[in-house]
Design a protein around this motif. Structure first.
Motif, PDB file in Angstrom:
ATOM      1  N   ALA B 416       0.870  -1.182   0.000  1.00  0.00           N
ATOM      2  CA  ALA B 416       0.000   0.000   0.000  1.00  0.00           C
ATOM      3  C   ALA B 416       0.900   1.221   0.000  1.00  0.00           C
ATOM      4  CB  ALA B 416      -0.900  -0.011   1.211  1.00  0.00           C
ATOM      5  N   ARG B 417       1.463   1.499  -1.149  1.00  0.00           N
ATOM      6  CA  ARG B 417       2.511   2.497  -1.216  1.00  0.00           C
ATOM      7  C   ARG B 417       2.045   3.881  -0.758  1.00  0.00           C
ATOM      8  NH1 ARG B 417       7.499   3.310  -3.499  1.00  0.00           N
ATOM      9  NH2 ARG B 417       7.854   5.489  -4.080  1.00  0.00           N
ATOM     10  N   ASN B 422       1.892   8.229   3.340  1.00  0.00           N
ATOM     11  CA  ASN B 422       1.121   9.119   4.219  1.00  0.00           C
ATOM     12  C   ASN B 422       1.455   8.889   5.688  1.00  0.00           C
ATOM     13  OD1 ASN B 422      -0.378  10.718   2.476  1.00  0.00           O
ATOM     14  ND2 ASN B 422      -1.816   9.032   2.078  1.00  0.00           N
ATOM     15  N   LEU B 423       1.611   7.614   6.039  1.00  0.00           N
ATOM     16  CA  LEU B 423       1.954   7.300   7.425  1.00  0.00           C
ATOM     17  C   LEU B 423       3.329   7.887   7.772  1.00  0.00           C
ATOM     18  CD1 LEU B 423       1.257   5.774  10.054  1.00  0.00           C
ATOM     19  CD2 LEU B 423       2.536   3.836   9.147  1.00  0.00           C
ATOM     20  N   LEU B 427       4.028  10.514  10.814  1.00  0.00           N
ATOM     21  CA  LEU B 427       4.968  10.254  11.917  1.00  0.00           C
ATOM     22  C   LEU B 427       6.048  11.322  11.978  1.00  0.00           C
ATOM     23  CD1 LEU B 427       5.410   6.385  11.619  1.00  0.00           C
ATOM     24  CD2 LEU B 427       4.064   7.662  13.287  1.00  0.00           C
ATOM     25  N   ALA B 428       6.490  11.779  10.787  1.00  0.00           N
ATOM     26  CA  ALA B 428       7.559  12.775  10.748  1.00  0.00           C
ATOM     27  C   ALA B 428       7.071  14.111  11.285  1.00  0.00           C
ATOM     28  CB  ALA B 428       8.071  12.927   9.323  1.00  0.00           C
ATOM     29  N   SER B 429       5.750  14.355  11.156  1.00  0.00           N
ATOM     30  CA  SER B 429       5.253  15.669  11.589  1.00  0.00           C
ATOM     31  C   SER B 429       4.826  15.665  13.054  1.00  0.00           C
ATOM     32  CB  SER B 429       4.071  16.079  10.712  1.00  0.00           C
ATOM     33  OG  SER B 429       3.015  15.185  10.934  1.00  0.00           O
ATOM     34  N   ARG B 430       4.898  14.528  13.724  1.00  0.00           N
ATOM     35  CA  ARG B 430       4.514  14.484  15.143  1.00  0.00           C
ATOM     36  C   ARG B 430       5.510  15.256  16.011  1.00  0.00           C
ATOM     37  NH1 ARG B 430       2.528   8.709  17.538  1.00  0.00           N
ATOM     38  NH2 ARG B 430       0.880   8.253  16.036  1.00  0.00           N
ATOM     39  N   THR B 431       5.057  15.657  17.157  1.00  0.00           N
ATOM     40  CA  THR B 431       5.974  16.248  18.128  1.00  0.00           C
ATOM     41  C   THR B 431       6.035  15.337  19.342  1.00  0.00           C
ATOM     42  OG1 THR B 431       5.129  18.368  17.445  1.00  0.00           O
ATOM     43  CG2 THR B 431       6.507  18.325  19.419  1.00  0.00           C
ATOM     44  N   PRO B 432       7.141  14.766  19.719  1.00  0.00           N
ATOM     45  CA  PRO B 432       8.390  14.776  18.968  1.00  0.00           C
ATOM     46  C   PRO B 432       8.274  13.890  17.732  1.00  0.00           C
ATOM     47  CG  PRO B 432       8.563  13.339  20.873  1.00  0.00           C
ATOM     48  CD  PRO B 432       7.219  13.975  20.955  1.00  0.00           C
ATOM     49  N   SER B 433       9.027  14.202  16.705  1.00  0.00           N
ATOM     50  CA  SER B 433       8.894  13.435  15.478  1.00  0.00           C
ATOM     51  C   SER B 433       9.518  12.053  15.665  1.00  0.00           C
ATOM     52  CB  SER B 433       9.561  14.165  14.321  1.00  0.00           C
ATOM     53  OG  SER B 433      10.956  14.101  14.465  1.00  0.00           O
TER      54      SER B 433
END
Lengths: 125, 617
Positions: B416-417, B422-423, B427-433
């Protein structure tokens, strides 16, 4: 010598808490059995000073275990205290018919268990 | 509220009593002044309603006597219409207010309400604590705007508790306050009324607010969303910290509570099965019996785990099931509510019942393979472990509850490319990333650029060995660790660590927890924490020994170390500081205090580091 107590209860957590309370508060030696049958064997082999017996157990219930303990010569003289929850009023009514020294109601405060046992034994005498 | 009415006119006294009773006041009537004085000295009254013209000792004389004896109880005088001199003398004698006969009953009640709040700064007469409201003017009780129907005695009890929050009342004190001399019951009936009140409150969702203070009595103890927070943090265990045996016992008891969560949930499972049957309207007698037995067992054991409210609830459930062969709709509702309350109260974690709490903190999104097994082995070697999910849905679910140190995703194996990308972005935009390492079979610049654009931190081309992946993982963790605030917690109680996580992670602080200090050094090196929290008492190596070892190593001398201890004895505290600790906190932890202490330590450390750099430049 330290007192040796046998706890017969099918509920593992009850056994372990009671054991911890007796060991920590009074430094007694505690044996445990998870069924009436196991309890009978341990009582015969180890001759504890006292037995704490749960009333509501599957297979061999408290009453049957009590009868077997009392009918075997090796264990007939070991004092037995029943452990019951409050609602089992049926037992309390027949208290005098049972060959026990007293009742301790569940839940009990584990650290106060040695004191409770002491009270029960004193009342008996 | 208990009122002393001193009035010699029997008819008026009777009317007043009825009207006051209708407003749930408890009334004793004395027919002359001396009798009034005797009553007053032997009862606990919150207000005196006093006629002026009385035999043996008149109202003004009685009022003077009360004030001369130092009593400050509010006194409301009742005087005749044309007796202004009387009123002046009465007020001078220490009365608080007066009413003119013939009495207007509405006015009487308004004055009583006004006097009863004297000395308490409240904007209105409504008593409210955390959504539980009692309105003395309408005698209505509600919780979160839902009305609760109480009997007059239950109402009196609740009013007493709400007017004196956190005060403990013994049964005899309760008797003195809310029963009249005429109908003084046995102390046992206080118990019965408390039970009734608890039951009705429980029905409205107010569970466990009236606490048994063992050996003393009862008090109000509002339980504010306690069910959601692990017990140790939400409700301090009532331990006497000076009593080290008790503290030690409680510590072991909490560990046991965790150990037997499975057993507890087995018992709850039977109750839940009965709930499901009740909802389908087909509870069989056998299941009802089993449920009663399960409740019986819970009642017997919960109190031993310091969960008296649980015992009470379970006992009510057992009685309900045993006393009624068939449950009527009202009883069915009670049953459903009580089981739900019990479930909330115990807050057993459904996940943790199947397997131990998951603190693995590394997520691998890939199918099972030899490499995944080897990765697990490598992680275990340093006290970490992998959570593996073989599809995106499972991974997304797991991520809702967990904050991993790093995620590895096998892009080709996960079919599911676009969702995978998107996932990665999420995850990269979370704080903390969260750093993401992508494994791909496509070795081309285009692919690398695209994956990096979505926010991945690393890219590895297959074929790969587990060792190669692991080296990249540890490297990424190290890089990431320097960018966020990291705290390492060493505590042998996983429930406690889980509680800390709930408290701390919302603040963007990353928490690594370690139950067993055996791998302490590896974890310390790989996570490079900004702060270390150590439990003093642990089975294998205690916190003080760890602290000493850290301070002996020059590279860790600046690491702030905060100790958690159950005992406040000076000996332990001295040992803690001598070993090189910066601060200590006593369990149970208060969330705000912990956060403040952590922030103080971190701020101070940053300051020292900045100063250090300035000095060396």
């Amino acid at each position: 010598m330290n007192k040796c107590v046998l706890i017969i209860d099918d509920e593992e957590d009850v056994r372990e808490i009671a054991k911890m309370g007796l060991e920590m508060a009074a430094n007694w030696t505690v044996l445990t059995a998870s069924s009436g049958t196991e309890g009978l064997n341990i009582a015969r082999d180890k001759q504890p000073d006292l037995i704490l017996l749960d009333w509501m157990m599957p297979v061999l219930n408290g009453k049957q275990t009590l009868e077997k303990l009392k009918s075997a010569t090796e264990t007939a003289n070991i004092p037995i205290i029943l452990m019951t929850a409050k609602t089992e009023t049926a037992i309390k009514e027949h208290l005098q018919d049972l060959a026990i020294v007293g009742i301790i109601t569940k839940p009990f405060r584990p650290l106060q268990l040695p004191d409770r046992i002491g009270e029960v034994l004193n009342n008996q005498i | 509220m208990r009122i002393l009415l001193v009035e010699d006119d029997r008819i008026l006294a009777d009317i007043l009593r009825k009207s006051l009773n209708a407003h749930n006041y408890i009334v004793d009537i004395a027919e002359d002044g001396l009798l009034g004085w005797n009553y007053f000295q032997s009862g606990e009254y919150e207000l005196v309603l006093l006629d002026v013209g009385l035999p043996s000792l008149n109202g003004i004389g009685l009022c003077q006597k009360l004030r001369a004896a130092g009593y400050t109880t509010p006194v409301l005088l009742m005087t005749a219409q044309d007796a202004s001199q009387e009123r002046i003398r009465g007020l001078d004698a220490g009365a608080d207010d007066y009413l003119v006969k013939p009495l207007d009953l509405d006015e009487l009640h308004a004055r009583i309400r006004a006097l009863s709040r004297r000395g308490i700064v409240v904007p209105n007469t409504v008593l409210e604590i955390h959504g539980l409201k009692l309105d003395p003017s309408s005698c209505q009780v509600s919780y979160l705007e839902r009305a609760i129907e109480l009997t007059p005695k239950e109402y009196n009890l609740l009013e007493l508790f709400l007017r004196n929050p956190s005060r403990v009342f013994s049964r005899s004190q309760i008797l003195d306050r809310i029963w009249t001399f005429d109908d003084s019951p046995l102390e046992e009936s206080v118990k019965a009324h408390i039970k009734g009140l608890r039951k009705k409150l429980k029905g409205a969702g107010v569970v466990g607010w009236i606490e048994n203070v063992y050996g003393i009595g009862y008090r109000l103890s509002p339980q504010v969303s306690a069910a959601k927070i692990p017990q140790q943090i939400a409700q301090p265990i009532p331990a006497n910290p000076s009593n080290s045996l008790k503290a030690e016992f409680n510590r072991k008891l909490e560990a046991m509570w965790l150990q037997y969560q499975g057993l507890m949930s087995e018992r709850m499972k039977v109750l839940h099965a009965a709930v499901a049957s009740v909802e389908r309207k087909q509870l069989s007698p056998q299941l009802q019996e089993s449920a009663a037995n399960a409740a019986h067992k819970l009642a017997g054991v919960l109190g031993m785990f310091n969960r008296e409210t649980g015992t009470q609830l379970a006992r009510d459930i057992e009685n309900l099931l045993r006393e009624n062969e068939v449950l009527f709709p009202v009883q069915q509702d009670l049953f459903l509510n009580w089981v739900k309350d019990l479930k909330d109260l115990l807050a057993l974690d459904p996940e943790s019942q199947i397997e131990p709490p998951d603190f693995s903190r590394l997520l691998l999104i890939a199918p099972q393979s030899k490499i995944s097994e080897e990765l697990q082995y490598l992680a275990k070697g340093v006290g970490m472990s992998w959570q593996r999910c073989d599809n995106l849905d499972r991974a997304t679910n797991w991520l809702q509850e967990n904050l991993p140190h790093l995620v590895v995703i096998d892009l080709d194996a996960i079919n599911a490319r676009s969702s995978s990308l998107n996932l990665i972005a999420e995850l990269a935009s979370r704080t903390p990333s969260i750093p993401i390492l992508v494994l791909s079979a496509l070795d081309c610049l285009q692919e690398r650029i695209e994956v990096a654009r979505w926010g991945a931190s690393g890219f590895l081309v297959k074929p790969l060995t587990a060792r190669k992946i692991w080296d990249n993982v540890t490297n990424l963790i190290r890089i990431n660790a320097t960018a966020t605030t990291n705290i390492l917690v060493v505590d042998d109680n996983p429930m406690f660590s889980a509680g800390l996580r709930l408290l701390i992670e919302p603040w963007g602080i990353r928490l690594t927890t370690l139950e067993n200090p055996v791998h302490f050094w590896e974890i310390l090196r790989s996570t490079r924490p900004d702060l270390l929290i150590l439990d003093v008492n642990m089975p294998e190596i205690n916190g003080i020994e760890i602290c000493r070892a850290i301070r002996n190593d020059s590279s860790w001398q600046a690491l702030p170390i905060l100790f958690l201890t159950v005992s406040k004895d000076t000996d332990t505290i001295q040992k803690v500081f001598a070993a090189g600790a910066d601060d200590y906190l006593t369990k149970p932890i208060i969330g705000e205090e912990l956060l403040t202490r952590i922030n103080n330590r971190l701020k101070r450390n940053r300051l020292l580091q900045t100063l250090g750099r300035k000095n060396s430049s």
